[in-house]
Design a protein around this motif. Structure first.
Motif, short mmCIF file in Angstrom:
data_model
loop_
_atom_site.label_atom_id
_atom_site.label_comp_id
_atom_site.label_asym_id
_atom_site.label_seq_id
_atom_site.Cartn_x
_atom_site.Cartn_y
_atom_site.Cartn_z
N SER A 159 0.67 -1.29 -0.12
CA SER A 159 -0.07 -0.15 -0.12
C SER A 159 1.13 1.13 -0.19
CB SER A 159 -0.91 0.10 1.26
OG SER A 159 -0.10 0.20 2.43
N HIS A 160 0.21 2.51 -0.46
CA HIS A 160 0.93 3.71 -0.31
C HIS A 160 1.54 4.08 1.08
CE1 HIS A 160 0.11 4.58 -4.30
NE2 HIS A 160 -0.99 4.34 -4.45
N GLN A 161 0.72 3.58 1.95
CA GLN A 161 1.26 3.74 3.49
C GLN A 161 2.48 3.05 3.86
OE1 GLN A 161 -2.05 2.70 5.92
NE2 GLN A 161 -2.70 5.25 6.10
#
Length: 165
Positions: A159-161
């Motif tokens: 994920s981007h996180q």
């Protein structure tokens, strides 16, 4: 299963470093099972031989002279690989052919070897890839991920996180 994904190339010669850039991007974006090792092979040449030993499958990403237009992406497998490498882009290609030959002689060749390559536009000295190759690197990465999935490798996009950590 024991798989190596190896990015080859000289990052000081513009598009010649595309294999290293692609492998590093894949390493940052995806999570794989512990049996998949992503390796920056750079210009290791014969030093790659120990990496081949004990592997079931090896996937190589590299700039390859297919004799086609810049950005052309091709896949060569197993015994067909050395014949394509007769057209050398740089010194490390000579050594890749030597590694494949030596691995066969030593009976340590993986059961499957795949080379996914892209036709470079420029091998001039420079750190940046050409716009043509930069524009095709996502397609190259997609081809690598498809091949890994064909080998039943679970490729989990982070994920981007997770990417920003």
């Amino acid at each position: 299963m024991n798989i190596a994904l190896i990015g080859l190339g000289n990052i000081l010669l513009r598009d010649e470093g595309v294999g290293v850039h692609a492998a590093n991007t894949i390493k940052q974006r995806y999570a794989f099972s512990p049996y998949v090792e992503i390796i920056d092979g750079g210009t290791m040449g014969l030093d790659l031989l120990p990496i081949f030993e004990g592997r079931d499958k090896v996937l190589i990403i590299d700039a390859v002279d297919f004799g086609r237009e810049p950005g052309h992406i091709g896949m060569i497998e197993n015994d067909d690989i050395p014949s394509v490498l007769n057209s050398k882009l740089s010194v490390h290609h000579i050594n890749l052919s030597d590694v494949l030959f030596a691995a066969k002689l030593m009976d340590i060749s993986p059961s499957e070897i795949c080379l996914i390559g892209i036709q470079p536009q420029s091998l001039d000295v420079g750190l940046d890839m050409t716009g043509e190759i930069k524009g095709k690197i996502e397609t190259l990465i997609d081809a690598v991920i498809r091949k890994l999935k064909e080998w039943n490798v679970k490729c989990v996009l982070l994920s981007h996180q997770e990417l920003s950590k």
